[in-house]
Enzyme design. Structure first.
Site, PDB file in Angstrom:
ATOM      1  N   ARG A 168       1.428  -1.036   0.276  1.00 47.23           N
ATOM      2  CA  ARG A 168       0.093  -0.209   0.392  1.00 47.23           C
ATOM      3  C   ARG A 168       1.160   1.442  -0.033  1.00 47.23           C
ATOM      4  NH1 ARG A 168      -1.682   2.442   4.118  1.00 47.23           N
ATOM      5  NH2 ARG A 168      -1.834   0.833   5.182  1.00 47.23           N
ATOM      6  N   ASP A 204      -7.331  12.898 -18.862  1.00 45.77           N
ATOM      7  CA  ASP A 204      -7.462  11.633 -18.983  1.00 45.77           C
ATOM      8  C   ASP A 204      -7.453  10.704 -20.555  1.00 45.77           C
ATOM      9  OD1 ASP A 204      -8.666   8.829 -19.306  1.00 45.77           O
ATOM     10  OD2 ASP A 204     -10.035   8.876 -18.296  1.00 45.77           O
ATOM     11  N   TYR A 215     -15.431  11.039 -19.144  1.00 47.65           N
ATOM     12  CA  TYR A 215     -15.906   9.355 -18.726  1.00 47.65           C
ATOM     13  C   TYR A 215     -16.745   9.232 -17.771  1.00 47.65           C
ATOM     14  CZ  TYR A 215     -15.644   4.680 -17.459  1.00 47.65           C
ATOM     15  OH  TYR A 215     -15.757   3.429 -16.683  1.00 47.65           O
TER      16      TYR A 215
HETATM   17  C1  LIG Z   1     -12.780   2.611 -18.296  1.00 49.80           C
HETATM   18  C2  LIG Z   1     -12.073   4.951 -18.185  1.00 49.80           C
HETATM   19  C3  LIG Z   1     -11.737   5.315 -17.249  1.00 49.80           C
HETATM   20  C4  LIG Z   1     -12.086   4.423 -15.756  1.00 49.80           C
HETATM   21  O1  LIG Z   1     -11.005   3.090 -15.783  1.00 49.80           O
HETATM   22  P1  LIG Z   1     -11.825   1.897 -14.705  1.00 49.80           P
HETATM   23  O2  LIG Z   1     -10.188   1.163 -14.810  1.00 49.80           O
HETATM   24  O3  LIG Z   1     -12.817   0.996 -14.989  1.00 49.80           O
HETATM   25  O4  LIG Z   1     -11.759   2.332 -12.613  1.00 49.80           O
HETATM   26  C5  LIG Z   1     -11.505   6.184 -17.380  1.00 49.80           C
HETATM   27  N1  LIG Z   1     -11.934   6.890 -18.718  1.00 49.80           N
HETATM   28  C6  LIG Z   1     -12.347   6.175 -19.465  1.00 49.80           C
HETATM   29  C7  LIG Z   1     -11.378   7.409 -20.433  1.00 49.80           C
HETATM   30  C8  LIG Z   1     -11.892   5.047 -19.764  1.00 49.80           C
HETATM   31  O5  LIG Z   1     -12.273   4.557 -20.456  1.00 49.80           O
END
Ligand SMILES: *Cc1c(COP(=O)(O)O)cnc(C)c1O
Length: 391
Positions: free
Chosen positions: A48, A174, A102
């Site tokens: 962790r 992201d 997302y």
């Molecule tokens: C799937 C996704 C997430 C979230 O990810 P997890 O691994 O499901 O928690 C965040 N941003 C985008 C663009 C995604 O496609």
């Protein structure tokens, strides 16, 4: 000495690997200990604390792929995103986010932030003026996601980074849809890059993981929160992710190539009303895509016309699987209005341009001809059903 920096695929295959000094095996050994000595050691290790040997090795690789100084890996993309946001936002702070996010990220903001006294504003158009207008004296973070889901609109990464810098605001992106193969936002001035490693980094639809890449100082700030939230990834999965990333470059480059060809082919097809793909010259952000992306990605969306029903079409596909997720080596398809965007109201979906006939296509590594054949046969069957229905 040869000081040449390793290229992308070499980083994917080798950087950060743990040398098996004992047996000289070809791949990194897995260290599963959750218990490490505390005396006479230079690091106090604990899973962790994000510092097991396998975690540290993989972080080096992911940081190098995104051209950042340092990184942390998490148990999911949302663990990486939530931990990072909470590391930079506290009571009374304000964040500016683009509207097309997302779904999980939008839920996090809409359902949790108010409880913690964090203010937020959404930018409706991805134009840079929209971001400027929303900045307030207490704005601490600007958060973007490009290409967006599911319409593949783009946000000008460098322009956002520039206005944030002028206002002393931290920027987060992201980068899941592009992957580090197609886009390195840090080189465009972004501070913090987030990934759902469940998607392209994992690439085989069998790993749930997340990652964040930034400067050492920013990663340390995120780590201070991360160790309290406890969202680290198990070392088995860390090892699997290291293995998966070895083929990241070849997988995604192949997906880029097939997606571009399919997008062009679909665009010309008589039964297709619209194709959304940043690699098409008809895409409104194509010039920006050429500027900030190295490849256009493996995700595209399209709509059927001539009264063809998207759900029927989807059911008739044989090779292309219907799937909630994306970015695997296998091609998958999804109806955003029934899945990823089902929680939005009808009005909100219309506002974002997501109609019921829209299909989001995650292009895999299969032969393009087989994907074309599958789409054609499903279109034929869907048409036959329309005819029978009308008789
Ligand atoms: C799937 C996704 C997430 C979230 O990810 P997890 O691994 O499901 O928690 C965040 N941003 C985008 C663009 C995604 O496609």
């Amino acid at each position: 000495m040869n000081s040449k920096k390793p290229g992308f695929n070499t980083i994917c295959t080798h950087l950060g690997e743990i040398k098996d000094e004992q047996f000289k095996g070809a791949v990194s050994p897995i260290y599963l200990s959750t218990s490490y000595a505390f005396e006479d050691v230079d690091v106090k290790r604990y899973p962790r604390y994000f510092n097991t040997p396998n975690q540290e090795a993989l972080c080096k690789k992911i940081a190098a792929l995104e051209k950042g100084e340092s990184s942390l890996i998490f148990g999911s993309g949302m663990a990486a995103i939530s931990t990072t946001l909470f590391a930079f936002l506290q009571k009374g702070d304000h964040i500016v986010l683009q509207r097309t996010l997302y779904g999980g990220t939008a839920n996090l903001v809409n359902e949790e932030f108010e409880k913690y006294g964090i203010e937020f504003s959404y930018v409706d158009s991805q134009g840079i003026e929209g971001f400027k207008e929303k900045i307030k004296p207490n704005t601490k973070v600007i958060y973007i996601e490009t290409p967006s889901n599911p319409l593949l609109t783009l946000t000008d990464i460098k322009a956002v980074a520039d206005i944030a810098k002028q206002n002393d605001i931290v920027t987060m992106i992201d980068n899941t849809f592009a992957s580090p193969v197609n886009q390195n936002p840090i080189t465009l001035g972004i501070d913090i890059v987030l990934h759902s490693a469940t998607k392209y980094l994992g690439g085989h639809s069998d790993i749930l993981a997340g990652a964040v890449v930034a400067t050492e100082a920013h990663i340390d700030k995120i780590f201070q929160v991360a160790k309290n939230f406890g969202g680290s990834l198990s070392d088995f999965t860390v090892w699997m992710l290291e293995r998966s990333i070895k083929t990241l470059g070849i997988r995604v480059k192949r997906q880029n190539k097939t997606a571009l060809k399919l997008a062009k082919w679909l665009k010309k097809h008589d039964d297709i009303a619209a194709v959304y793909y940043p690699g098409l010259s008809s895409h409104p952000d194509h010039e920006l895509a050429k500027k900030q992306m190295k490849g256009f990605g493996g995700m595209l969306s399209f709509e059927l016309k001539n009264g063809l029903d998207a759900s029927t079409f989807q059911k008739e596909l044989k090779l292309i699987k219907s799937s909630m997720s994306l970015a695997g080596v296998e091609s998958t398809i999804l109806s955003p209005h029934l899945t990823s965007h089902a929680l939005l109201s009808e009005d909100e979906r219309q506002l974002q341009g997501i109609n019921d006939g829209l299909l989001r296509f995650s292009v895999g590594i299969e032969e393009k001809e087989d994907l074309v054949y599958d789409i054609l046969q499903a279109l034929e069957k869907t048409k036959k059903l329309v005819l029978e229905h009308n008789i």
